[in-house]
Write a protein that holds these residues in place. Structure first.
Motif, PDB file in Angstrom:
ATOM      1  N   ARG A 175      -4.056  21.696  31.801  1.00 38.42           N
ATOM      2  CA  ARG A 175      -4.992  20.729  32.361  1.00 38.42           C
ATOM      3  C   ARG A 175      -4.391  19.332  32.285  1.00 38.42           C
ATOM      4  O   ARG A 175      -3.537  19.059  31.443  1.00 38.42           O
ATOM      5  N   PRO A 224      -5.546  27.621  40.592  1.00 40.96           N
ATOM      6  CA  PRO A 224      -6.201  27.094  41.797  1.00 40.96           C
ATOM      7  C   PRO A 224      -6.747  25.683  41.644  1.00 40.96           C
ATOM      8  O   PRO A 224      -6.914  24.974  42.634  1.00 40.96           O
ATOM      9  N   ASP A 225      -7.052  25.255  40.431  1.00 41.13           N
ATOM     10  CA  ASP A 225      -7.637  23.926  40.246  1.00 41.13           C
ATOM     11  C   ASP A 225      -6.600  22.846  39.973  1.00 41.13           C
ATOM     12  O   ASP A 225      -6.944  21.657  39.902  1.00 41.13           O
ATOM     13  N   HIS A 226      -5.346  23.247  39.832  1.00 40.10           N
ATOM     14  CA  HIS A 226      -4.339  22.287  39.397  1.00 40.10           C
ATOM     15  C   HIS A 226      -4.105  21.182  40.425  1.00 40.10           C
ATOM     16  O   HIS A 226      -4.101  19.990  40.091  1.00 40.10           O
ATOM     17  N   ARG A 228      -5.990  20.118  42.753  1.00 41.68           N
ATOM     18  CA  ARG A 228      -7.167  19.248  42.853  1.00 41.68           C
ATOM     19  C   ARG A 228      -7.148  18.213  41.728  1.00 41.68           C
ATOM     20  O   ARG A 228      -7.450  17.033  41.944  1.00 41.68           O
ATOM     21  N   ALA A 229      -6.778  18.643  40.542  1.00 45.41           N
ATOM     22  CA  ALA A 229      -6.700  17.720  39.407  1.00 45.41           C
ATOM     23  C   ALA A 229      -5.579  16.704  39.612  1.00 45.41           C
ATOM     24  O   ALA A 229      -5.711  15.532  39.241  1.00 45.41           O
ATOM     25  N   ASP A 232      -6.912  14.059  41.875  1.00 49.15           N
ATOM     26  CA  ASP A 232      -7.810  13.146  41.152  1.00 49.15           C
ATOM     27  C   ASP A 232      -7.008  12.136  40.327  1.00 49.15           C
ATOM     28  O   ASP A 232      -7.371  10.959  40.241  1.00 49.15           O
ATOM     29  N   GLU A 293      -1.262  22.393  49.014  1.00 47.77           N
ATOM     30  CA  GLU A 293      -2.478  23.207  48.955  1.00 47.77           C
ATOM     31  C   GLU A 293      -2.419  24.347  49.963  1.00 47.77           C
ATOM     32  O   GLU A 293      -2.779  25.489  49.659  1.00 47.77           O
TER      33      GLU A 293
END
Length: 401
Positions: A175, A224-226, A228-229, A232, A293
């Protein structure tokens, strides 16, 4: 490096096994290396005594007081990088001899991955011993261990595992280290606004962005969320101390300094158009993130099925193929081209060659810029050549004048 760690963690999870991870680095490695240690190692390798003497002479730079340095590898020398590789390769070899662990190394950053708690303990003890024997020291502030699916051994360092701007959780997920990103964003704002020149502000922000992206590892397949982070985090970097974004600040300054305060005189695309083509060259994040992505989604669709668990997965061909697939970096997807767009790209490259740039194919980033922002440039200026090549300050752009 990050992808390799995630592959190890996913491999253990797929076999319902715990895995132990320890991260550390050497404190002030380059300034701390003893020249006596270098001499001992080179002699042990069997190098000619005359060559060893030359190496010592290069390393022993004269100090202001007239004495000679006894420690330190001079920065920037190929010799220093070779000696760094030699010393740390031997350190890693000692750790691996002490326990059946996997060791990842990036310069003086070391990551130990173990399948058993006792192996991590043995490797950690070996690492501390060999580092101390070499007259070096570990950076305690950047040292930590975590166990995914089990308990951390009591003799392992208590700090968490952080690498660059990412942190590894006990669930095995990487994270974004939010406090570290916020601190870096504040530093970036301070550095950018310290410059008076707008070109220098953009160049400074571009350098900071490059560092941020390096240590957020957007091309590693970290889930999958990497991405997006990552997006941000970049958005936080874009906001300066007063809350304005880089684009807002640059636009306002151009209008105030050069356009008599006239608002809305510049199209958004001009901010992101390359310097050599008449724009300001401000990085455009959509052209970095979206292609990754799309590529990751395509990669997920083509990912090999998870093989059945086996006793020794790394010796199994099916698991080996699965593991290798996870290690491959995500390559940005290129835009679908048309004959008209190909002609635009060709003319754009030809313009660059007139400015002395090599006629190499455009990187995916610039292909996306042309593909998405090119029509707006044509609407605003009627051509990609809206600034004559002899008016482009090439020497200034290259930092030569």
């Amino acid at each position: 490096m990050f992808a390799g760690l995630r592959a190890d963690l996913d491999l253990a999870r797929a076999h319902d096994r715990p895995v132990w991870v320890l991260k550390t680095d050497l404190a002030a490695f380059y300034p701390s290396v003893s020249h006596a240690l270098v001499t001992e190692l080179l002699t042990w390798l069997g190098l000619d005594a005359r060559l060893v003497a030359v190496v010592r002479e290069v390393l022993a730079a004269p100090l202001p007081d007239g004495t000679r340095a006894r420690r330190g590898l001079p920065l920037g020398l190929t010799l220093s990088r070779a000696l760094e590789s030699l010393i740390l390769t031997l350190v890693v070899a000692e750790v691996r001899a002490a326990a059946p662990v996997r060791v990842l190394r990036l310069v003086d950053d070391l990551v130990i991955v173990a399948d058993r708690a006792e192996d991590l303990s043995a490797a950690w003890a070996s690492l501390r011993a060999v580092v101390a024997e070499g007259g070096l020291a570990l950076n305690e502030g950047k040292t930590g261990a975590v166990c995914v699916g089990g308990e951390r051994p009591p003799d392992a360092p208590a700090g968490g595992v952080r690498w660059g701007l990412l942190a590894l959780g006990a669930d095995g997920a990487w994270r974004v280290d939010e406090p570290a990103v916020d601190a870096f964003a504040a530093l970036t704002s301070e550095r950018v606004l310290a410059h008076a020149s707008l070109l220098d502000r953009v160049a400074c922000w571009r350098d900071q962005l490059r560092w941020l992206q390096t240590w957020l590892a957007p091309t590693a397949d970290l889930g999958p969320d990497h991405l997006r982070a990552v997006g941000d985090a970049v958005a936080r970097l874009e906001r300066l101390g007063d809350g304005a974004t880089m684009a807002t600040m640059v636009r306002a300054e151009v209008e105030r300094r050069f356009l008599g305060g006239t608002p809305g005189a510049l199209p958004d695309t001009w901010l992101h158009w390359p310097l050599t083509a008449g724009g300001l060259g401000l990085p455009w994040q959509a052209a970095d993130r979206v292609p990754l992505e799309l590529a990751r989604a395509e990669r997920e669709r083509q990912s090999p099925a998870l093989p059945a668990p086996v006793h020794d997965p790394l010796s199994d061909p099916a698991w080996g193929a699965w593991y290798a697939h996870r290690l491959t970096p995500i390559a940005p997807l290129e835009p679908t081209s048309t004959p008209e767009q190909d002609d635009q790209v060709k003319r754009f490259v030809e313009r660059g060659t007139r400015l002395g740039r090599p006629g190499a194919p455009l990187a995916p980033y610039w292909r996306w810029v042309l593909h998405t922002l090119g029509p707006d440039v044509l609407d605003a200026y009627g051509s990609f050549d809206f600034v004559a090549t002899d008016l482009v300050p090439v020497q200034l752009i290259r930092g030569l004048g």
